[in-house]
Design a protein around this motif. Structure first.
Motif, mmCIF file in Angstrom:
data_model
loop_
_atom_site.group_PDB
_atom_site.id
_atom_site.type_symbol
_atom_site.label_atom_id
_atom_site.label_comp_id
_atom_site.label_asym_id
_atom_site.label_seq_id
_atom_site.Cartn_x
_atom_site.Cartn_y
_atom_site.Cartn_z
ATOM 1 N N LEU A 279 2.969 0.292 -2.445
ATOM 2 C CA LEU A 279 3.171 1.556 -1.823
ATOM 3 C C LEU A 279 3.120 2.786 -2.609
ATOM 4 C CD1 LEU A 279 6.221 0.528 0.390
ATOM 5 C CD2 LEU A 279 4.211 1.510 1.468
ATOM 6 N N LYS A 280 3.227 2.916 -3.891
ATOM 7 C CA LYS A 280 3.078 3.929 -4.860
ATOM 8 C C LYS A 280 1.670 4.209 -4.892
ATOM 9 C CE LYS A 280 7.143 3.403 -7.804
ATOM 10 N NZ LYS A 280 7.434 3.413 -8.979
ATOM 11 N N GLY A 281 0.969 3.252 -4.908
ATOM 12 C CA GLY A 281 -0.852 3.711 -4.941
ATOM 13 C C GLY A 281 -1.222 4.324 -3.595
ATOM 14 N N VAL A 282 -0.599 3.929 -2.453
ATOM 15 C CA VAL A 282 -0.772 4.548 -1.204
ATOM 16 C C VAL A 282 -0.126 5.998 -1.194
ATOM 17 C CG1 VAL A 282 -0.072 4.622 1.307
ATOM 18 C CG2 VAL A 282 -0.731 2.586 0.037
ATOM 19 N N VAL A 283 1.025 6.158 -1.363
ATOM 20 C CA VAL A 283 1.797 7.658 -1.515
ATOM 21 C C VAL A 283 1.102 8.484 -2.408
ATOM 22 C CG1 VAL A 283 3.909 6.538 -0.513
ATOM 23 C CG2 VAL A 283 3.853 7.010 -2.739
ATOM 24 N N GLU A 284 0.503 8.081 -3.311
ATOM 25 C CA GLU A 284 0.193 9.084 -4.366
ATOM 26 C C GLU A 284 -1.021 10.036 -3.862
ATOM 27 O OE1 GLU A 284 -3.593 6.810 -6.307
ATOM 28 O OE2 GLU A 284 -1.910 7.261 -7.497
ATOM 29 N N ASP B 64 -3.319 2.830 3.864
ATOM 30 C CA ASP B 64 -3.142 2.037 4.722
ATOM 31 C C ASP B 64 -1.963 2.692 5.925
ATOM 32 O OD1 ASP B 64 -4.608 -0.031 3.724
ATOM 33 O OD2 ASP B 64 -3.081 -0.717 2.497
ATOM 34 N N PHE B 65 -2.099 3.846 5.946
ATOM 35 C CA PHE B 65 -1.234 4.773 6.962
ATOM 36 C C PHE B 65 -1.634 4.366 8.283
ATOM 37 C CE2 PHE B 65 -0.194 7.825 3.340
ATOM 38 C CZ PHE B 65 1.021 7.206 3.028
ATOM 39 N N ASP B 66 -0.971 4.284 9.194
ATOM 40 C CA ASP B 66 -1.128 4.214 10.569
ATOM 41 C C ASP B 66 -1.773 5.570 10.966
ATOM 42 O OD1 ASP B 66 0.219 1.948 11.020
ATOM 43 O OD2 ASP B 66 2.020 2.616 11.705
ATOM 44 N N ILE B 67 -2.744 5.586 12.332
ATOM 45 C CA ILE B 67 -3.243 6.854 12.497
ATOM 46 C C ILE B 67 -2.209 7.787 12.943
ATOM 47 C CG2 ILE B 67 -4.887 7.635 14.303
ATOM 48 C CD1 ILE B 67 -5.988 5.656 12.295
ATOM 49 N N THR B 68 -1.259 7.490 13.604
ATOM 50 C CA THR B 68 -0.118 8.422 14.051
ATOM 51 C C THR B 68 0.426 9.145 12.746
ATOM 52 O OG1 THR B 68 0.467 6.950 15.824
ATOM 53 C CG2 THR B 68 1.957 8.720 15.413
ATOM 54 N N ASP B 69 0.781 8.367 11.703
ATOM 55 C CA ASP B 69 1.254 9.205 10.270
ATOM 56 C C ASP B 69 0.222 9.885 9.789
ATOM 57 O OD1 ASP B 69 3.474 7.904 10.586
ATOM 58 O OD2 ASP B 69 2.863 6.263 9.412
ATOM 59 N N ILE B 70 -1.304 9.662 9.982
ATOM 60 C CA ILE B 70 -2.296 10.572 9.354
ATOM 61 C C ILE B 70 -2.170 11.723 10.156
ATOM 62 C CG2 ILE B 70 -4.718 10.581 9.021
ATOM 63 C CD1 ILE B 70 -4.579 7.780 8.221
#
Length: 500
Positions: free
Chosen positions: A136-141, A464-470
């Motif tokens: 997740l850290k790699g994602v949220v950066e 890997d965020f959902d489309i809604t989040d993006i």
């Protein structure tokens, strides 16, 4: 989730008793197979996976020691438990080199078996949780911390609820630093004697790092890490890095408050040549601009005497330094100057009283975009010239450069050209619209849309965020509308783009 277990023992009845003990244990496990020797287990593992293997040390064809070696080389996440007779114990010790998790002496005691399995499951759960957090850290950066804390599900995944139950107090440390500098600070703070836990993140887009420093009791931050360690921490911070430390807080609900305190603390860098700043609850605000000075400043603007108005700004900063004024005394003075600028702009444009709307430079967080007093002073000069002078090429260029920088950091906000023109840069909407198109070759709305879509593509590729989040992270509250805009621009949906 059930963990998969394999059992290997050439003694049929001993093997079946072991399987029975495991199956009736009530633990989250599933016995996937039992085998007579190590060769059968390896054959099975070439097509399947396992979490735990319980093997006898002595078996025909391929024994437990050789099996443990194979597992270490090919399935390092799989735990191996060895069954051994008393006379084989010295032989079993050789398995240490293959990272065997435990030894069970035959005949197998059921309580010892289950205790062994429980320990392995707890260790695996901790490891899996750490792996998930690191992923997740790699994602949220790709986000910034403000976006992270406003996405409750994502933040809860990063910071499990039991973490808050296990600790009483926390500080937040926020830095503007390189990735290597962040790693250095995080490694340094780990393991301090009074720290019960440290959680940290790095956000590469803004060079921002956040550390939550949990303490066992309510105490001063310097006392928490130790005076000597604190001095070493201060000396280890790089020249182009800044850190702000919040007050001490309790409970997750105070995260956003702690974050703002860190920003307010770092704002002191504008006046103080230092790298490490503490938030202070009580600050005495000194009035640095007398009423007469503000009236003169207003007259200078009214009659286009910009150079003389600049001298008043210069004197303000010189007074700050001479009197060792704090940053919020300067902040208060800057707000007063902006109020004069706003009034002059509206008077010149003949905007009726009360229709000016709100004033964007109205939060202490706005200071955070500046690193030095000179940067803040140049920004004031720019606004002054835009209000007092018209159609100067250099000023227009500086104006658009500043707006582009603002959009880069605030593209997800609800931004309109009218808002920027009337309430931040104090120019007419028509002037800003024409100038923006002349300098960028695009209308404001088209530029902002393309910037948002560019950021959306980066999220689709790197996370890997959902489309809604993006959609939310890039300024679209309606995911369907976001998809429509994306398809119109790119010829495909966001999902199709990600797959491609």
């Amino acid at each position: 989730m059930n963990f998969k277990i394999l059992v290997a023992d050439d003694e049929y009845y001993a093997r079946k008793v072991l399987v029975m003990m495991l199956e009736k244990s009530g633990l989250p496990i599933l016995v996937e197979g039992d085998f007579e020797d190590g060769e059968e287990v390896i054959e099975y593992l070439q097509e399947n996976e396992a979490d735990i293997i319980i093997t006898d040390i002595r078996m025909p064809n391929l024994d437990g020691l050789e099996l443990a070696k194979y597992v270490q080389e090919h399935l390092p996440k799989c735990a191996v438990v060895v069954e051994t007779g008393y006379e084989d114990f010295q032989y079993a010790k050789k398995a240490l080199r293959y990272h065997v998790k435990d030894y069970l002496t035959k005949p197998i005691n059921e309580s010892e078996l289950l205790e062994c399995i429980k320990d392995i499951l707890i260790e695996k759960a901790k490891f899996d949780n750490l792996e998930n957090i690191n992923k997740l850290k790699g994602v949220v950066e790709n986000l910034d911390f403000a976006q992270l804390i406003h996405n409750k599900k994502l933040f809860d995944d990063m910071m499990p609820a039991d973490l808050w139950n296990a600790h009483s107090w926390f500080y937040m440390v926020k830095g503007e630093v390189s990735n290597s500098g962040y790693q250095k600070i995080e490694n340094y703070l780990q393991g301090k004697k009074n720290a019960s836990n440290i959680q940290s993140w790095y956000f590469k887009n803004k060079g921002e790092c956040i550390l939550l420093f949990f303490c066992k009791e309510k105490m001063d931050f310097k006392a928490c890490i130790g005076e000597a360690d604190f001095l070493q921490l201060r000396n280890s911070i790089g020249h182009n890095s800044w850190f702000g430390i919040s007050g001490i807080h309790k409970e997750r609900a105070e995260i956003e408050k702690a974050y703002r305190e860190c920003i307010y603390a770092i704002n002191n860098r504008i006046l103080i040549n230092d790298n490490l700043f503490f938030w202070k609850k009580e600050l005495e605000i000194t009035n640095l601009l007398e009423k007469e000075t503000l009236e003169i400043f207003s007259r200078f603007i009214e009659f286009g005497r910009i150079h003389e108005a600049e001298k008043i700004i210069d004197k303000l900063f010189a007074r700050c330094i001479k009197e060792h004024a704090n940053i919020y005394s300067l902040y208060n003075a800057v707000i007063q100057l902006f109020s004069v600028l706003r009034n002059n702009y509206y008077n010149r444009c003949q905007v009726p009283a009360g229709e000016g709307g709100y004033f964007l430079f109205d939060f202490k967080i706005d200071l955070y975009q500046f690193h030095t007093a000179d940067e803040l002073k140049e920004y004031l000069y720019m606004i002054l010239k835009e209000v007092g002078e018209k159609n100067e090429e250099d000023e227009n260029k500086l104006l658009i450069e500043n707006i582009l920088g603002y959009l880069e950091n605030h593209y997800a906000d609800d931004i309109t050209l009218n808002e920027l023109a009337e309430h931040k840069y104090f120019v007419s909407v028509g002037h800003l619209s024409r100038t923006f198109k002349n300098k960028t070759g695009q209308t404001f709305s088209k530029y902002l849309t393309e910037l948002r879509l560019k950021k959306a593509k980066e999220f689709l590729i790197n996370t890997d965020f959902d489309i809604t989040d993006i959609a939310t992270f890039t300024g679209y509250n309606d995911a369907s509308y976001f998809t429509q805009i994306f398809r119109k621009s790119c010829g495909m949906t966001p999902s199709e783009y990600r797959s491609m």
